[in-house]
Design an enzyme around this catalytic site. Structure first.
Site, PDB file in Angstrom:
ATOM      1  N   LEU A   1      10.128  21.043 -14.772  1.00  0.00           N
ATOM      2  CA  LEU A   1      10.630  21.721 -13.575  1.00  0.00           C
ATOM      3  C   LEU A   1      11.071  20.703 -12.518  1.00  0.00           C
ATOM      4  O   LEU A   1      12.125  20.855 -11.905  1.00  0.00           O
ATOM      5  CB  LEU A   1       9.562  22.654 -12.993  1.00  0.00           C
ATOM      6  CG  LEU A   1       9.926  23.344 -11.671  1.00  0.00           C
ATOM      7  CD1 LEU A   1      11.173  24.208 -11.819  1.00  0.00           C
ATOM      8  CD2 LEU A   1       8.753  24.184 -11.157  1.00  0.00           C
TER       9      LEU A   1
ATOM     10  N   TYR B   1      -1.724  19.021 -13.796  1.00  0.00           N
ATOM     11  CA  TYR B   1      -2.329  18.827 -15.120  1.00  0.00           C
ATOM     12  C   TYR B   1      -2.080  20.130 -15.864  1.00  0.00           C
ATOM     13  O   TYR B   1      -2.642  21.168 -15.505  1.00  0.00           O
ATOM     14  CB  TYR B   1      -3.824  18.559 -14.969  1.00  0.00           C
ATOM     15  CG  TYR B   1      -4.554  18.262 -16.264  1.00  0.00           C
ATOM     16  CD1 TYR B   1      -4.916  16.969 -16.585  1.00  0.00           C
ATOM     17  CD2 TYR B   1      -4.909  19.273 -17.166  1.00  0.00           C
ATOM     18  CE1 TYR B   1      -5.600  16.671 -17.758  1.00  0.00           C
ATOM     19  CE2 TYR B   1      -5.581  19.004 -18.345  1.00  0.00           C
ATOM     20  CZ  TYR B   1      -5.925  17.697 -18.634  1.00  0.00           C
ATOM     21  OH  TYR B   1      -6.595  17.407 -19.798  1.00  0.00           O
TER      22      TYR B   1
ATOM     23  N   TYR C   1      -7.748  25.429 -16.710  1.00  0.00           N
ATOM     24  CA  TYR C   1      -6.417  25.222 -16.120  1.00  0.00           C
ATOM     25  C   TYR C   1      -6.149  26.252 -15.016  1.00  0.00           C
ATOM     26  O   TYR C   1      -5.775  25.884 -13.898  1.00  0.00           O
ATOM     27  CB  TYR C   1      -5.343  25.321 -17.215  1.00  0.00           C
ATOM     28  CG  TYR C   1      -3.940  25.404 -16.674  1.00  0.00           C
ATOM     29  CD1 TYR C   1      -3.359  24.335 -15.994  1.00  0.00           C
ATOM     30  CD2 TYR C   1      -3.176  26.570 -16.829  1.00  0.00           C
ATOM     31  CE1 TYR C   1      -2.068  24.424 -15.481  1.00  0.00           C
ATOM     32  CE2 TYR C   1      -1.888  26.661 -16.320  1.00  0.00           C
ATOM     33  CZ  TYR C   1      -1.339  25.594 -15.651  1.00  0.00           C
ATOM     34  OH  TYR C   1      -0.072  25.689 -15.133  1.00  0.00           O
TER      35      TYR C   1
ATOM     36  N   TRP D   1       5.777  30.910 -18.474  1.00  0.00           N
ATOM     37  CA  TRP D   1       6.565  30.706 -19.702  1.00  0.00           C
ATOM     38  C   TRP D   1       7.837  29.883 -19.425  1.00  0.00           C
ATOM     39  O   TRP D   1       8.949  30.284 -19.760  1.00  0.00           O
ATOM     40  CB  TRP D   1       6.933  32.057 -20.327  1.00  0.00           C
ATOM     41  CG  TRP D   1       5.783  32.887 -20.793  1.00  0.00           C
ATOM     42  CD1 TRP D   1       4.483  32.832 -20.344  1.00  0.00           C
ATOM     43  CD2 TRP D   1       5.828  33.928 -21.772  1.00  0.00           C
ATOM     44  NE1 TRP D   1       3.722  33.778 -20.989  1.00  0.00           N
ATOM     45  CE2 TRP D   1       4.507  34.470 -21.871  1.00  0.00           C
ATOM     46  CE3 TRP D   1       6.828  34.482 -22.558  1.00  0.00           C
ATOM     47  CZ2 TRP D   1       4.176  35.517 -22.735  1.00  0.00           C
ATOM     48  CZ3 TRP D   1       6.507  35.525 -23.420  1.00  0.00           C
ATOM     49  CH2 TRP D   1       5.193  36.027 -23.512  1.00  0.00           C
TER      50      TRP D   1
END
Length: 293
Positions: free
Chosen positions: A14, A63, A127, A152
């Site tokens: 991204l 992370y 996470y 996604w």
């Protein structure tokens, strides 16, 4: 007006498109990856941010190894929580707007209707918990913040589900793909454009941003195969068969239903992201051009 913009995680999937988007719009961009700035080092964050004095910080660094986080909890929290706090504290010192990229994993995925921005969070994985901790730290330390939850993600830079499927479909006769997890794919180019528009506004708050529409991973894979077959350069021939999550046990639990409602986009009068299949077609064209170069 042109702004000074800092992008963390700039070498990521991204981050790469965020840098590209802001540069194309004429802003002065400081692209930071871990080699330029270790976000877990508070002094380094403070020094970099107070020197550059950005108007806007897009915090993409994270992370993201979802399964690894289950056994490496400390590192996940050091980056996603403490690292985010370091950025948030420094951002507030220079009165910068902070855009924090979060995830659908902050929800437990047990619902059956799209999650809204203010629904109760209940992350099930390390996470997801560490990213939610990051959200709370942003809200605690910043006065001008945007939290964008996405899902996604796929883009030209880095590895993702679309690229993995294309590679496997061209080398394997059969593929099993999970059909009992539902969500919304998100094209990094579309998300980066949304981040650009939102960050220039003062419409602060939590946003859910993914391409429009929903699918299961199996339906996503079917669409990848169909659309790739229409374009030259791709010949995915594998036979796809649906399977359950239980047939593919992973260390970290995945949300069975992580469809997010774009309530904040609508109520703030912003443009929704286009349907995911349209975005997929554009991405495959982009990928085809890249492979020819």
């Amino acid at each position: 007006m042109n702004y000074r913009v800092m992008v963390t995680g700039a070498a990521g999937q991204l981050g790469y498109d965020v840098v590209k988007t802001f540069q194309a719009e004429g802003h002065q961009v400081l692209a930071c990856d871990k080699n330029q700035m270790d976000i877990t080092d508070q002094q380094q964050c403070t020094d970099m941010i107070t020197t550059f004095r950005p108007h806007i910080i897009i915090h993409c660094a994270a992370y993201t190894a979802v399964d690894q986080a289950e056994v490496d909890e400390d590192t996940a929290y050091a980056i996603n929580a403490s690292g985010t706090r370091n950025i948030a504290v420094a951002a507030e010192k220079v009165k910068a707007k902070l855009v924090y990229i979060s995830t659908d994993y902050v929800f437990d995925g047990s619902g059956s209707t799209p999650y809204r921005e203010y629904d109760v969070t209940n992350p099930q994985s390390v996470y997801g918990k560490s990213k939610l901790a990051g959200e709370r730290l942003v809200q605690s330390f910043c006065t001008q913040w945007f939290i964008i939850r996405t899902s996604w993600v796929f883009g030209i830079y880095g590895s993702n589900f679309v690229k993995t499927m294309l590679a496997l479909m061209e080398t394997r006769p059969q593929l099993q793909v999970v059909h009992d997890q539902q969500g919304s794919p998100t094209y990094t180019v579309d998300l980066a454009r949304f981040i650009h528009i939102l960050s220039l506004s003062e419409k602060y708050g939590i946003y859910h941003a993914s391409n429009s529409g929903t699918c299961t991973w199996y339906e996503f894979a079917e669409a990848i195969k169909e659309e790739a077959n229409k374009q030259s350069g791709f010949e995915p021939a594998a036979e796809l068969t649906p399977c359950t999550t239980d047939q593919f046990p992973r260390p970290a639990p995945r949300p069975a239903y992580s469809v997010m409602d774009h309530l904040a986009i609508r109520t703030n009068g912003l443009e929704p992201l286009r349907p995911w299949r349209e975005a997929l077609i554009t991405f495959l064209k982009e990928l085809s051009v890249q492979q020819k170069d």
